[in-house]
Design a protein around this motif. Sequence first.
Motif, PDB file in Angstrom:
ATOM      1  N   ALA A   1     -30.812  50.820  21.620  1.00  0.00           N
ATOM      2  CA  ALA A   1     -30.277  51.611  20.682  1.00  0.00           C
ATOM      3  C   ALA A   1     -29.010  51.400  20.258  1.00  0.00           C
ATOM      4  O   ALA A   1     -28.702  51.378  19.113  1.00  0.00           O
ATOM      5  CB  ALA A   1     -30.330  52.973  21.265  1.00  0.00           C
ATOM      6  N   GLU A   2     -27.941  51.052  21.123  1.00  0.00           N
ATOM      7  CA  GLU A   2     -26.733  50.478  20.629  1.00  0.00           C
ATOM      8  C   GLU A   2     -26.784  49.461  19.678  1.00  0.00           C
ATOM      9  O   GLU A   2     -26.107  49.344  18.957  1.00  0.00           O
ATOM     10  CB  GLU A   2     -25.919  50.176  22.097  1.00  0.00           C
ATOM     11  N   ALA A   3     -27.654  48.354  20.073  1.00  0.00           N
ATOM     12  CA  ALA A   3     -27.722  47.190  19.189  1.00  0.00           C
ATOM     13  C   ALA A   3     -28.112  47.512  17.820  1.00  0.00           C
ATOM     14  O   ALA A   3     -27.842  46.965  16.659  1.00  0.00           O
ATOM     15  CB  ALA A   3     -28.819  46.287  19.978  1.00  0.00           C
ATOM     16  N   LYS A   4     -29.198  48.364  17.777  1.00  0.00           N
ATOM     17  CA  LYS A   4     -29.661  48.814  16.588  1.00  0.00           C
ATOM     18  C   LYS A   4     -28.798  49.561  15.680  1.00  0.00           C
ATOM     19  O   LYS A   4     -28.432  49.288  14.434  1.00  0.00           O
ATOM     20  CB  LYS A   4     -30.827  49.809  16.675  1.00  0.00           C
ATOM     21  N   ALA A   5     -27.754  50.382  16.304  1.00  0.00           N
ATOM     22  CA  ALA A   5     -26.674  51.094  15.642  1.00  0.00           C
ATOM     23  C   ALA A   5     -25.667  50.100  15.041  1.00  0.00           C
ATOM     24  O   ALA A   5     -25.083  50.293  14.015  1.00  0.00           O
ATOM     25  CB  ALA A   5     -26.009  52.187  16.428  1.00  0.00           C
ATOM     26  N   GLU A   6     -25.266  49.220  15.968  1.00  0.00           N
ATOM     27  CA  GLU A   6     -24.417  48.278  15.544  1.00  0.00           C
ATOM     28  C   GLU A   6     -25.049  47.182  14.357  1.00  0.00           C
ATOM     29  O   GLU A   6     -24.211  46.999  13.271  1.00  0.00           O
ATOM     30  CB  GLU A   6     -24.145  47.287  16.653  1.00  0.00           C
ATOM     31  N   ALA A   7     -26.093  46.989  14.628  1.00  0.00           N
ATOM     32  CA  ALA A   7     -26.729  46.361  13.199  1.00  0.00           C
ATOM     33  C   ALA A   7     -26.961  46.905  11.970  1.00  0.00           C
ATOM     34  O   ALA A   7     -26.462  46.395  11.136  1.00  0.00           O
ATOM     35  CB  ALA A   7     -28.106  45.756  13.726  1.00  0.00           C
ATOM     36  N   GLU A   8     -26.841  48.178  12.117  1.00  0.00           N
ATOM     37  CA  GLU A   8     -26.939  49.054  10.804  1.00  0.00           C
ATOM     38  C   GLU A   8     -25.632  49.221  10.292  1.00  0.00           C
ATOM     39  O   GLU A   8     -25.383  49.139   8.874  1.00  0.00           O
ATOM     40  CB  GLU A   8     -27.554  50.420  10.977  1.00  0.00           C
ATOM     41  N   ALA A   9     -24.611  49.315  11.132  1.00  0.00           N
ATOM     42  CA  ALA A   9     -23.254  49.433  10.608  1.00  0.00           C
ATOM     43  C   ALA A   9     -22.699  47.944  10.138  1.00  0.00           C
ATOM     44  O   ALA A   9     -22.201  48.012   9.115  1.00  0.00           O
ATOM     45  CB  ALA A   9     -22.372  49.661  12.214  1.00  0.00           C
ATOM     46  N   LYS A  10     -23.145  46.872  10.648  1.00  0.00           N
ATOM     47  CA  LYS A  10     -22.787  45.477  10.116  1.00  0.00           C
ATOM     48  C   LYS A  10     -23.373  45.368   8.565  1.00  0.00           C
ATOM     49  O   LYS A  10     -22.916  44.884   7.588  1.00  0.00           O
ATOM     50  CB  LYS A  10     -23.212  44.566  10.879  1.00  0.00           C
ATOM     51  N   ALA A  11     -24.817  45.971   8.588  1.00  0.00           N
ATOM     52  CA  ALA A  11     -25.436  46.141   7.222  1.00  0.00           C
ATOM     53  C   ALA A  11     -24.811  46.717   6.298  1.00  0.00           C
ATOM     54  O   ALA A  11     -24.547  46.449   5.017  1.00  0.00           O
ATOM     55  CB  ALA A  11     -26.959  46.625   7.361  1.00  0.00           C
ATOM     56  N   GLU A  12     -24.081  47.893   6.476  1.00  0.00           N
ATOM     57  CA  GLU A  12     -23.263  48.568   5.682  1.00  0.00           C
ATOM     58  C   GLU A  12     -21.965  47.959   5.218  1.00  0.00           C
ATOM     59  O   GLU A  12     -21.839  47.910   3.950  1.00  0.00           O
ATOM     60  CB  GLU A  12     -22.966  49.934   6.543  1.00  0.00           C
ATOM     61  N   VAL A  13     -21.441  47.207   6.056  1.00  0.00           N
ATOM     62  CA  VAL A  13     -20.307  46.317   5.939  1.00  0.00           C
ATOM     63  C   VAL A  13     -20.821  45.283   4.838  1.00  0.00           C
ATOM     64  O   VAL A  13     -20.246  45.025   3.584  1.00  0.00           O
ATOM     65  CB  VAL A  13     -19.806  45.697   6.913  1.00  0.00           C
ATOM     66  N   VAL A  14     -22.032  44.580   5.006  1.00  0.00           N
ATOM     67  CA  VAL A  14     -22.285  43.463   4.176  1.00  0.00           C
ATOM     68  C   VAL A  14     -22.527  44.124   2.577  1.00  0.00           C
ATOM     69  O   VAL A  14     -22.272  43.522   1.613  1.00  0.00           O
ATOM     70  CB  VAL A  14     -23.568  42.907   4.555  1.00  0.00           C
ATOM     71  N   LEU A  15     -23.263  45.295   2.701  1.00  0.00           N
ATOM     72  CA  LEU A  15     -23.629  46.082   1.347  1.00  0.00           C
ATOM     73  C   LEU A  15     -22.264  46.373   0.552  1.00  0.00           C
ATOM     74  O   LEU A  15     -22.001  46.114  -0.702  1.00  0.00           O
ATOM     75  CB  LEU A  15     -24.520  47.079   1.524  1.00  0.00           C
ATOM     76  N   LYS A  16     -21.231  46.859   1.396  1.00  0.00           N
ATOM     77  CA  LYS A  16     -20.056  47.371   0.750  1.00  0.00           C
ATOM     78  C   LYS A  16     -19.314  46.002   0.114  1.00  0.00           C
ATOM     79  O   LYS A  16     -18.662  46.020  -1.046  1.00  0.00           O
ATOM     80  CB  LYS A  16     -19.223  48.084   1.773  1.00  0.00           C
ATOM     81  N   ILE A  17     -19.216  45.016   0.860  1.00  0.00           N
ATOM     82  CA  ILE A  17     -18.585  43.650   0.289  1.00  0.00           C
ATOM     83  C   ILE A  17     -18.966  43.291  -0.788  1.00  0.00           C
ATOM     84  O   ILE A  17     -18.515  42.884  -1.675  1.00  0.00           O
ATOM     85  CB  ILE A  17     -18.352  42.896   1.442  1.00  0.00           C
ATOM     86  N   GLU A  18     -20.629  43.052  -0.696  1.00  0.00           N
ATOM     87  CA  GLU A  18     -21.059  42.447  -2.015  1.00  0.00           C
ATOM     88  C   GLU A  18     -21.081  43.623  -3.072  1.00  0.00           C
ATOM     89  O   GLU A  18     -21.247  43.043  -4.260  1.00  0.00           O
ATOM     90  CB  GLU A  18     -22.523  42.300  -1.507  1.00  0.00           C
ATOM     91  N   THR A  19     -21.112  45.018  -2.841  1.00  0.00           N
ATOM     92  CA  THR A  19     -21.111  45.826  -4.101  1.00  0.00           C
ATOM     93  C   THR A  19     -19.623  45.692  -4.727  1.00  0.00           C
ATOM     94  O   THR A  19     -19.596  45.631  -6.083  1.00  0.00           O
ATOM     95  CB  THR A  19     -21.040  47.113  -3.634  1.00  0.00           C
ATOM     96  N   GLU A  20     -18.651  45.211  -3.786  1.00  0.00           N
ATOM     97  CA  GLU A  20     -17.382  45.073  -4.472  1.00  0.00           C
ATOM     98  C   GLU A  20     -17.176  43.950  -5.413  1.00  0.00           C
ATOM     99  O   GLU A  20     -16.500  43.616  -6.567  1.00  0.00           O
ATOM    100  CB  GLU A  20     -16.116  45.144  -3.455  1.00  0.00           C
ATOM    101  N   LEU A  21     -17.911  42.931  -4.825  1.00  0.00           N
ATOM    102  CA  LEU A  21     -18.097  41.627  -5.672  1.00  0.00           C
ATOM    103  C   LEU A  21     -19.093  41.778  -6.727  1.00  0.00           C
ATOM    104  O   LEU A  21     -18.606  40.990  -8.044  1.00  0.00           O
ATOM    105  CB  LEU A  21     -18.704  40.633  -4.677  1.00  0.00           C
ATOM    106  N   ALA A  22     -19.931  42.489  -6.672  1.00  0.00           N
ATOM    107  CA  ALA A  22     -20.653  43.083  -7.968  1.00  0.00           C
ATOM    108  C   ALA A  22     -19.863  43.516  -9.014  1.00  0.00           C
ATOM    109  O   ALA A  22     -19.930  43.514 -10.211  1.00  0.00           O
ATOM    110  CB  ALA A  22     -21.873  43.795  -7.765  1.00  0.00           C
ATOM    111  N   LYS A  23     -19.092  44.371  -8.427  1.00  0.00           N
ATOM    112  CA  LYS A  23     -17.930  45.094  -9.454  1.00  0.00           C
ATOM    113  C   LYS A  23     -17.111  44.329 -10.293  1.00  0.00           C
ATOM    114  O   LYS A  23     -16.921  44.571 -11.441  1.00  0.00           O
ATOM    115  CB  LYS A  23     -17.198  46.204  -8.729  1.00  0.00           C
TER     116      LYS A  23
END
Length: 688
Positions: free
Chosen positions: A223-245
């Motif tokens: 469960a902890e690993a799943k939550a951590e993976a989802e948090a990392k996915a959020e980071v990747v999306l945020k960075i790529e969204t800023e690059l897209a902008k």
Amino acid sequence: AGLCLALLCGCAMNNTTKLLDPNNRDTSVKPGVDFYRYAIGNWLKKNPIPAEYGSWGSFVILGEENLKTLKGIMEKAEDKGGTEGKAKAQAKAEQKAEQMVGDFYASGMDEKKIEAAGITPLADELARIEAVTNLKSLTLAVAHMHQNSADPLFHVFVGPDPVNSDLNIIELYQGGLNLPDRDYYLKDDKYSKETRDKYKQYVAKMFRLMEKAGQKAKAEAKAEAKAEAEAKAEVVLKIETELAKISRSKVELRDPRKNYNPLSLSSLTKIANKFSWPLYFQAIGLKKTGKINVGQPGFFAGLNKVLASFSMEEWRTYLIFCLVNDNAEFLSSSFVNAEFAFYGKTLNGNKVLMPRWKRVVGTVNAYLDQAVGRLFVKERFSPQAKNRAGEMVKNIRTAFNKRLAKLDWMTPKTKKAAAKKLAAMTFKIGYPDKWRDYSKLKIDRESYLVNVIRGNYFDFHYELGKVGKKVDRSEWPMPVQIVNAGYLPLRNEMVFPAGILQPPFFDAGADDPINYGAIGMVIAHEMTHGFDDQGQKFDERGNLKGWWTKQDETNFKAKAKAVIEQARAYEQFPGMPLNGELTLGENIADLGGVSISHDALQLALGKKKQPLIDGLTPEQRFFLSYAEVWKTNMRDERAKMLIKVDPHSPARYRVNGPLSNLQEFYTAFNVTSNETMYRPAAKRAKVW
């Protein structure tokens, strides 16, 4: 400019293939109502898409045939086991190439070894990223990845200097996104939002797989690993969204002048000083950068803010995802399947993963394209085909020259410049006279991914070695076995590889209407790219030097308006009209291509009365052959993605769109004014 999206390579179809099969037609539909359906409607009904593909049509069918040929070539090379024997220099070079092809293929087919290795082949690459603690080490990590393993943050490549096309320079281009286009991150329509959500799930899945591969997680830690993976996915999306902008749109990227921004290293450092550019170029091995073409200065200036907006831990997360995502297909099955579930199923609608041998053939083809191509043409391409294609090119050039002279929108001075450019245009047909040397690339059977990394490094430094040197115009620019064709504006050159010079595009034994309707249209399509709104910005040597007057530009835009409006009126899915501006260049090339090729056919046929064949006139056979080339069934998922990112219109509109503007088509099929495809003369688009 290219004819289509990159596709698998092609080879000769079975000789019994009937090039104009009447069974493909749906005669319940009138030609003037929907010619696409009339010409190939029954084929569409009888040819469902195989589960492993997102689309099925002429290009993919030819690619499928070729895959089987290439499989035979690679298996034969694999069985030889690298035995060189005694031979002369040229034969030795061929043997060496064959040996490398066989070894690379063998490494990719060793599924047991790949499964056992898991993610360990990326261990050194991951360790480098984990060592990133500041901007300096981030710069070094990006430099290493660009050479070896992935393409984070931005693209770097080598090409002719747009204002001096005889000299190679280093170029930087916006990048760093793992979705097909910036609009996926920025648009809030239902399709974009759903795709983003699925992408985030995919990124999280990859991080969970890495966690499992790195250490056997205990049940209570899942469960902890799943939550951590989802948090990392959020980071990747945020960075790529800023690059897209900070990225330009695909429509903005169509203007080559805006993509030419020569800067010195010191000037680049001033606009983007958070990234250590001197250190980056030193790390990739470029001692003297010289002039740097910064394609989109706004993107690189914007990098400063993006780099400062995230912590080093977040940047490590982004780099790790880029690394694993770019190499997932070469790892164990869990990574392969996860990548396919998103890029294959979600984005393209493919139902099942291609068998391993097809995927490996594609990889070997990508990294050893001329070594494979050398074996391909020896087995599949004839000198007769090369000669006949050359004759067609001459006729099409003559037909286009006549059209240029009669244009009502070009000023006399510009017509002279156009004729000069057309006369200077060069052509590559079939395959190169001189093959690329791979002798410094090490390939063995130990590790598939290691071979890929070596291939990346070899290609990167092969290109880097050209910086500051004269452009070799004899160099062959694309795989000879690819089902594609292209016009290269910086060389004023057209390329027609052996791969597309096969049925249904070309048959050395077919009659002229068949060939001019198919490959003839392709040749003429590519030719027009040298003279359109982008081609007019490059002179006869390929230098970024405009040769239109302002009056020409105004006149062209007035002509192009009709093409844009016609495209916007086509809506394949409710609420998803075609992007008239994005598809403008290709739509004009399709319209010009079929018109010019029809003229060239008349030159080839001469004034001699032509017989009916299978009850069809030469003109009817020409237009039916044209439609045959674009016969395509496509999954909705792939079609929706392509509407967003592809500068080409969907197949149906590539046929019906141009033909609805041609009197020659109306005459050939007796199209009347009350039929759907009919346009009044005043509303027809005509550029060339």
